[in-house]
Design a protein around this motif. Sequence first.
Motif, PDB file in Angstrom:
ATOM      1  N   LYS A 173       0.759  -1.128   0.001  1.00  0.00           N
ATOM      2  CA  LYS A 173       0.005   0.136   0.064  1.00  0.00           C
ATOM      3  C   LYS A 173       0.855   1.255   0.073  1.00  0.00           C
ATOM      4  O   LYS A 173       0.652   2.027  -0.752  1.00  0.00           O
ATOM      5  CB  LYS A 173      -0.860  -0.006   1.223  1.00  0.00           C
ATOM      6  CG  LYS A 173      -1.987  -1.170   1.117  1.00  0.00           C
ATOM      7  CD  LYS A 173      -2.713  -1.133   2.439  1.00  0.00           C
ATOM      8  CE  LYS A 173      -3.660  -2.171   2.755  1.00  0.00           C
ATOM      9  NZ  LYS A 173      -3.188  -3.414   2.942  1.00  0.00           N
ATOM     10  N   SER A 174       1.681   1.510   1.044  1.00  0.00           N
ATOM     11  CA  SER A 174       2.758   2.453   0.948  1.00  0.00           C
ATOM     12  C   SER A 174       3.947   2.214   1.358  1.00  0.00           C
ATOM     13  O   SER A 174       4.112   1.049   2.154  1.00  0.00           O
ATOM     14  CB  SER A 174       2.296   3.337   2.146  1.00  0.00           C
ATOM     15  OG  SER A 174       0.746   4.031   1.489  1.00  0.00           O
ATOM     16  N   CYS A 175       5.102   2.951   1.083  1.00  0.00           N
ATOM     17  CA  CYS A 175       6.407   2.658   1.308  1.00  0.00           C
ATOM     18  C   CYS A 175       7.203   3.862   1.624  1.00  0.00           C
ATOM     19  O   CYS A 175       7.102   4.772   0.954  1.00  0.00           O
ATOM     20  CB  CYS A 175       7.209   2.014   0.313  1.00  0.00           C
ATOM     21  SG  CYS A 175       8.732   1.446   0.560  1.00  0.00           S
ATOM     22  N   VAL A 176       7.728   3.796   2.787  1.00  0.00           N
ATOM     23  CA  VAL A 176       8.679   5.108   2.910  1.00  0.00           C
ATOM     24  C   VAL A 176      10.174   4.579   2.634  1.00  0.00           C
ATOM     25  O   VAL A 176      10.813   3.633   3.337  1.00  0.00           O
ATOM     26  CB  VAL A 176       8.698   5.467   4.482  1.00  0.00           C
ATOM     27  CG1 VAL A 176       9.584   6.568   4.740  1.00  0.00           C
ATOM     28  CG2 VAL A 176       7.141   5.962   4.461  1.00  0.00           C
ATOM     29  N   LEU A 177      10.753   5.297   1.938  1.00  0.00           N
ATOM     30  CA  LEU A 177      12.196   5.020   1.391  1.00  0.00           C
ATOM     31  C   LEU A 177      13.013   5.751   2.338  1.00  0.00           C
ATOM     32  O   LEU A 177      12.983   7.186   2.191  1.00  0.00           O
ATOM     33  CB  LEU A 177      12.790   5.025   0.034  1.00  0.00           C
ATOM     34  CG  LEU A 177      11.998   4.100  -0.911  1.00  0.00           C
ATOM     35  CD1 LEU A 177      12.303   4.442  -2.282  1.00  0.00           C
ATOM     36  CD2 LEU A 177      12.457   2.878  -0.558  1.00  0.00           C
ATOM     37  N   LYS A 178      13.830   5.399   3.252  1.00  0.00           N
ATOM     38  CA  LYS A 178      14.712   6.422   4.043  1.00  0.00           C
ATOM     39  C   LYS A 178      16.017   6.682   3.563  1.00  0.00           C
ATOM     40  O   LYS A 178      16.652   5.640   3.039  1.00  0.00           O
ATOM     41  CB  LYS A 178      14.851   5.834   5.543  1.00  0.00           C
ATOM     42  CG  LYS A 178      13.571   5.570   6.291  1.00  0.00           C
ATOM     43  CD  LYS A 178      13.945   4.598   7.488  1.00  0.00           C
ATOM     44  CE  LYS A 178      14.167   3.182   7.039  1.00  0.00           C
ATOM     45  NZ  LYS A 178      14.110   2.215   8.047  1.00  0.00           N
ATOM     46  N   GLY A 179      16.421   8.004   3.422  1.00  0.00           N
ATOM     47  CA  GLY A 179      17.346   8.339   2.706  1.00  0.00           C
ATOM     48  C   GLY A 179      18.959   8.504   3.351  1.00  0.00           C
ATOM     49  O   GLY A 179      19.975   9.022   2.971  1.00  0.00           O
ATOM     50  N   GLY A 180      18.922   8.028   4.706  1.00  0.00           N
ATOM     51  CA  GLY A 180      20.235   8.031   5.274  1.00  0.00           C
ATOM     52  C   GLY A 180      21.191   7.463   4.901  1.00  0.00           C
ATOM     53  O   GLY A 180      22.459   7.767   5.160  1.00  0.00           O
ATOM     54  N   HIS A 181      20.877   6.381   4.097  1.00  0.00           N
ATOM     55  CA  HIS A 181      22.192   5.312   3.717  1.00  0.00           C
ATOM     56  C   HIS A 181      22.394   5.697   2.284  1.00  0.00           C
ATOM     57  O   HIS A 181      23.337   5.320   1.630  1.00  0.00           O
ATOM     58  CB  HIS A 181      21.791   4.095   3.938  1.00  0.00           C
ATOM     59  CG  HIS A 181      21.570   3.547   5.361  1.00  0.00           C
ATOM     60  ND1 HIS A 181      22.737   3.203   5.898  1.00  0.00           N
ATOM     61  CD2 HIS A 181      20.712   3.411   6.126  1.00  0.00           C
ATOM     62  CE1 HIS A 181      22.318   2.871   7.348  1.00  0.00           C
ATOM     63  NE2 HIS A 181      21.004   2.992   7.162  1.00  0.00           N
ATOM     64  N   VAL A 182      21.877   6.782   1.577  1.00  0.00           N
ATOM     65  CA  VAL A 182      21.889   6.927   0.155  1.00  0.00           C
ATOM     66  C   VAL A 182      23.034   8.177   0.162  1.00  0.00           C
ATOM     67  O   VAL A 182      22.834   9.247   1.064  1.00  0.00           O
ATOM     68  CB  VAL A 182      20.568   7.576  -0.466  1.00  0.00           C
ATOM     69  CG1 VAL A 182      20.755   7.815  -1.774  1.00  0.00           C
ATOM     70  CG2 VAL A 182      19.698   6.452  -0.410  1.00  0.00           C
ATOM     71  N   ASP A 183      23.934   8.215  -0.903  1.00  0.00           N
ATOM     72  CA  ASP A 183      24.917   9.491  -0.877  1.00  0.00           C
ATOM     73  C   ASP A 183      24.269  10.601  -1.086  1.00  0.00           C
ATOM     74  O   ASP A 183      23.211  10.846  -1.660  1.00  0.00           O
ATOM     75  CB  ASP A 183      25.846   8.840  -2.074  1.00  0.00           C
ATOM     76  CG  ASP A 183      26.603   7.816  -1.882  1.00  0.00           C
ATOM     77  OD1 ASP A 183      26.926   7.600  -0.685  1.00  0.00           O
ATOM     78  OD2 ASP A 183      27.206   7.160  -2.910  1.00  0.00           O
ATOM     79  N   GLY A 184      24.908  11.720  -0.632  1.00  0.00           N
ATOM     80  CA  GLY A 184      24.425  13.076  -0.887  1.00  0.00           C
ATOM     81  C   GLY A 184      24.280  13.692   0.436  1.00  0.00           C
ATOM     82  O   GLY A 184      24.317  13.239   1.478  1.00  0.00           O
TER      83      GLY A 184
END
Length: 262
Positions: A173-184
């Motif tokens: 239904k819904s997904c939160v992608l957390k950006g703490g591990h993504v470069d930037g």
Amino acid sequence: MKNVRKVLVIAGFDPSCGAGIVLDTKVVRSLGEFAASVITCLTVQTTERVYDALTIDPDFFEYQLQKIIEDIEPDSVKIGLLGSEEIARAVLRNIRRYNLKNIVCDPVLKSTSGFEFGKDKFVEFLKSEFLKVCSVITPNKTEAEVIFDMKIENFGEDILNSIQQKMNKIGIKSCVLKGGHVDGHLAEDVLITQTEIYRVSAGKIGSTDNIHGTGCAFSSAFATFLAKGYNMYDTLKQTKDFVSNLIHNSIKIGKGRLVLNP
């Protein structure tokens, strides 16, 4: 008498109390609501690494789960480490049996130190049956790559659209992608529903790789704000602010990573 919201936490026990069911309970209480809990498994774990895990007997687990649901009637449910397909099936049965709402699943598959909690058969069960009954899932980058069977190097439109298509195919239904591990430089979290994509950004506060328990705190806070009555987007904004503050105030208690201290 205050109308306290009730959050049911289903997760594993970390003896360092830097993650798992103890941290989840602390997060819920720090946000002014009441946490009940049912333990899925015991771990041998420190701030440095996970050494081993022992799953609770599935029948005993389900007995606990049913009795506590019948007693407190939770306003939301946070699901963390499940530990086995048998435990996951018991949770699924009772989500359906009691028509539970506001289900937040943090699909714990592997610890930061590399200990694997979920094998291929278990992951396939999550994808084919379990995740579709959840209101929202909150995977980290590695977990999202396993669930959606793709590399996630960034949160570009093509990648997010592809994830949305896969969500619709799986039934998530819904997904939160957390950006703490993504470069930037930005810690950007993305809420993807079956029809919409929302971005919430904030400046990064160091590396979350050096902090124990961020995923647990995020999902338990998310479940708490849903219990309070926030919609999904406002819940994400509130949760991001709350967890960012916890990260900023993390402390050193052992020889390994920093821990959160709500």
